[in-house]
Structures are given as structure tokens and as C-alpha cells.
Design an enzyme around this catalytic site. Structure first.
Site, PDB file in Angstrom:
ATOM      1  N   ASP A 107      11.747 -34.357 -29.614  1.00 25.33           N
ATOM      2  CA  ASP A 107      12.768 -35.293 -30.111  1.00 25.33           C
ATOM      3  C   ASP A 107      12.060 -36.437 -30.825  1.00 25.33           C
ATOM      4  OD1 ASP A 107      14.859 -36.987 -30.565  1.00 25.33           O
ATOM      5  OD2 ASP A 107      15.413 -37.251 -28.474  1.00 25.33           O
ATOM      6  N   ARG A 169      20.573 -25.731 -17.774  1.00 21.64           N
ATOM      7  CA  ARG A 169      19.258 -25.138 -18.050  1.00 21.64           C
ATOM      8  C   ARG A 169      19.313 -23.618 -18.065  1.00 21.64           C
ATOM      9  NH1 ARG A 169      14.997 -28.767 -17.847  1.00 21.64           N
ATOM     10  NH2 ARG A 169      15.131 -30.311 -16.201  1.00 21.64           N
TER      11      ARG A 169
HETATM   12  P1  IMP Z   1      10.398 -36.760 -26.836  1.00 19.74           P
HETATM   13  O1  IMP Z   1       9.268 -37.442 -26.140  1.00 19.74           O
HETATM   14  O2  IMP Z   1      11.418 -37.721 -27.315  1.00 19.74           O
HETATM   15  O3  IMP Z   1       9.937 -35.812 -27.914  1.00 19.74           O
HETATM   16  O4  IMP Z   1      11.166 -35.955 -25.719  1.00 19.74           O
HETATM   17  C1  IMP Z   1      10.894 -34.654 -25.409  1.00 19.74           C
HETATM   18  C2  IMP Z   1      11.639 -34.206 -24.162  1.00 19.74           C
HETATM   19  O5  IMP Z   1      12.922 -34.810 -24.046  1.00 19.74           O
HETATM   20  C3  IMP Z   1      11.906 -32.725 -24.222  1.00 19.74           C
HETATM   21  O6  IMP Z   1      10.835 -31.957 -23.727  1.00 19.74           O
HETATM   22  C4  IMP Z   1      13.167 -32.595 -23.381  1.00 19.74           C
HETATM   23  O7  IMP Z   1      12.824 -32.478 -22.024  1.00 19.74           O
HETATM   24  C5  IMP Z   1      13.904 -33.896 -23.629  1.00 19.74           C
HETATM   25  N1  IMP Z   1      14.940 -33.743 -24.704  1.00 19.74           N
HETATM   26  C6  IMP Z   1      14.895 -34.229 -25.963  1.00 19.74           C
HETATM   27  N2  IMP Z   1      15.988 -33.891 -26.676  1.00 19.74           N
HETATM   28  C7  IMP Z   1      16.758 -33.160 -25.834  1.00 19.74           C
HETATM   29  C8  IMP Z   1      18.031 -32.492 -25.988  1.00 19.74           C
HETATM   30  O8  IMP Z   1      18.700 -32.484 -27.047  1.00 19.74           O
HETATM   31  N3  IMP Z   1      18.492 -31.829 -24.887  1.00 19.74           N
HETATM   32  C9  IMP Z   1      17.809 -31.775 -23.709  1.00 19.74           C
HETATM   33  N4  IMP Z   1      16.615 -32.375 -23.525  1.00 19.74           N
HETATM   34  C10 IMP Z   1      16.093 -33.066 -24.582  1.00 19.74           C
END
Ligand code: IMP
Ligand code: MG
Length: 183
Positions: A107, A169
Site C-alpha cells: 500500500d 482472509r
Molecule cells: P504498507 O506498509 O502500507 O505497504 O502496508 C502493507 C500491509 O498493509 C499489507 O501487507 C497488508 O497487511 C496491509 N494492507 C494494505 N492495504 C490493504 C488492503 O487493501 N486490504 C487489506 N490489508 C491491506
């Protein structure tokens, strides 16, 4: 769990179980080729990457060690906290080995850019990233992602390992969650 069981919680299915399997097989073929003759450890980021790790590992046609890490980056909601903490570390020594971090979604990219730096400092021969899904914000991080299943819009998605508060999940497909569920 099938989409039909939680239909009113979902807006639409983005990727079906069959589409996911097909894409994972394509990426696995690339990994087979790129790491031919090399000692490879795939590192899954708990808990979301469980499904993609299981399917990816079985699609490979070679030996691969599977190890796991748990880090906290999200609270229990839909926004990243930006703080990364190791909840469970690897069991393997990475010295001189090729490491591929496998995740289900990127994300903001905060979690993986931190994790890539952390694992690189352990003497690995290489550290690369594979993700099934990537959201647009990730492009703003200095993070090189070697394998991406699909780039998706900035929407909250669930299924195939992706949860909302530990639910959905075990959904077979990947779908966007209806706002009424989290607002
Ligand atoms: P980041 O550090 O913002 O890239 O977050 C990554 C983590 O956030 C992922 O491995 C997921 O566990 C969670 N995440 C981010 N976007 C989503 C989503 O749309 N649905 C569910 N989990 C998400
Ligand atoms: Mg994850």
C-alpha cells in the site's frame, strides 16, 4: 469461503481464485528462471502472505526454503501507522543467500522498504520483493519491486489472505470491501 457467503459486504470481485492461480504460475515461472542454480529463501510476511506463499512455493519447480516474519505496520483498521516493529523474526541465517520477500499487497510501501533494508543488513547475497497486489501510493517510496501480480486502484480489498480486522482472509477471491463494513 466463497464470495456468496459474504456478498452484501463486498462491492465487486477484482480477481477470482482461477485468475490468481494463473498469475502466480506466471510469476513462479519467472522466479524459476531468474534464480536458476541459486540458493533461494522465500520470506513470507505474516499473516497476509500465507496464501500467496503456499501457492507460489508449490508453483515453483525447484527446492526453496520458506521462512516467515511477522511485523506490525497496521493497527486493526484500514490505515498504515508508519511504525514497523518485528513481532516474529526469521529462523534462517541469510548470509550469502538470495532472499525473496513475498507479500500479498503493498500500500504505502512503508513495511517493505523497511523490511528490505533490514534483511539486506544481514549479509544476504540479494534481497528482492514479490507482491501479488500493489496500490498507487507505493510508487512514491524508494522501493524496487521485482515481481508484481497486479497494480490496483486505491481501494480496500479483502480475500486470499487480505483481512479487515482478521475477517475475510479465507475468502477464495479478492474483492473490494463495501464502505458500510468499515465506516
Ligand atoms: P504498507 O506498509 O502500507 O505497504 O502496508 C502493507 C500491509 O498493509 C499489507 O501487507 C497488508 O497487511 C496491509 N494492507 C494494505 N492495504 C490493504 C488492503 O487493501 N486490504 C487489506 N490489508 C491491506
Ligand atoms: Mg502483509
Amino acid at each position: 469461503m466463497d464470495v456468496a457467503a459474504v456478498e452484501s459486504d463486498l462491492v465487486k470481485v477484482l480477481f477470482t481464485e482461477a485468475q490468481i492461480q494463473e498469475r502466480i504460475a506466471e510469476i513462479a515461472a519467472e522466479i524459476d528462471r531468474d534464480y536458476d542454480g541459486k540458493d533461494l529463501v522465500i520470506v513470507g510476511v505474516l499473516r497476509g502472505a500465507v496464501m500467496v506463499m503456499a501457492d507460489m512455493a508449490r508453483s515453483l519447480t525447484r527446492h526453496v526454503e520458506m521462512d516467515w516474519m511477522a511485523v506490525s505496520s497496521y493497527g486493526s483498521g484500514t490505515k498504515s501507522s508508519g511504525v514497523v516493529r518485528i513481532l516474529k523474526d526469521l529462523d534462517s541465517d541469510l548470509t550469502g543467500r538470495h532472499v525473496l520477500i513475498v507479500d500479498e499487497i503493498i500500500d504505502t510501501g512503508l513495511t517493505l522498504s523497511w523490511l528490505t533494508r533490514n534483511l539486506s543488513s544481514r549479509g544476504a547475497a540479494s534481497v528482492e520483493v514479490c507482491t501479488l497486489l500493489r496500490k498507487p501510493d507505493a510508487q512514491r517510496m524508494p522501493l524496487t519491486v521485482k515481481y508484481v501480480g497486479w497494480d490496483i486502484p486505491n481501494e480496500f480489498v479483502v480475500g486470499y489472505g487480505l483481512d479487515y480486522r482478521e475477517r475475510y482472509r479465507n475468502l477464495r477471491d479478492i474483492a473490494t470491501l463495501a464502505p458500510h463494513v468499515y465506516s
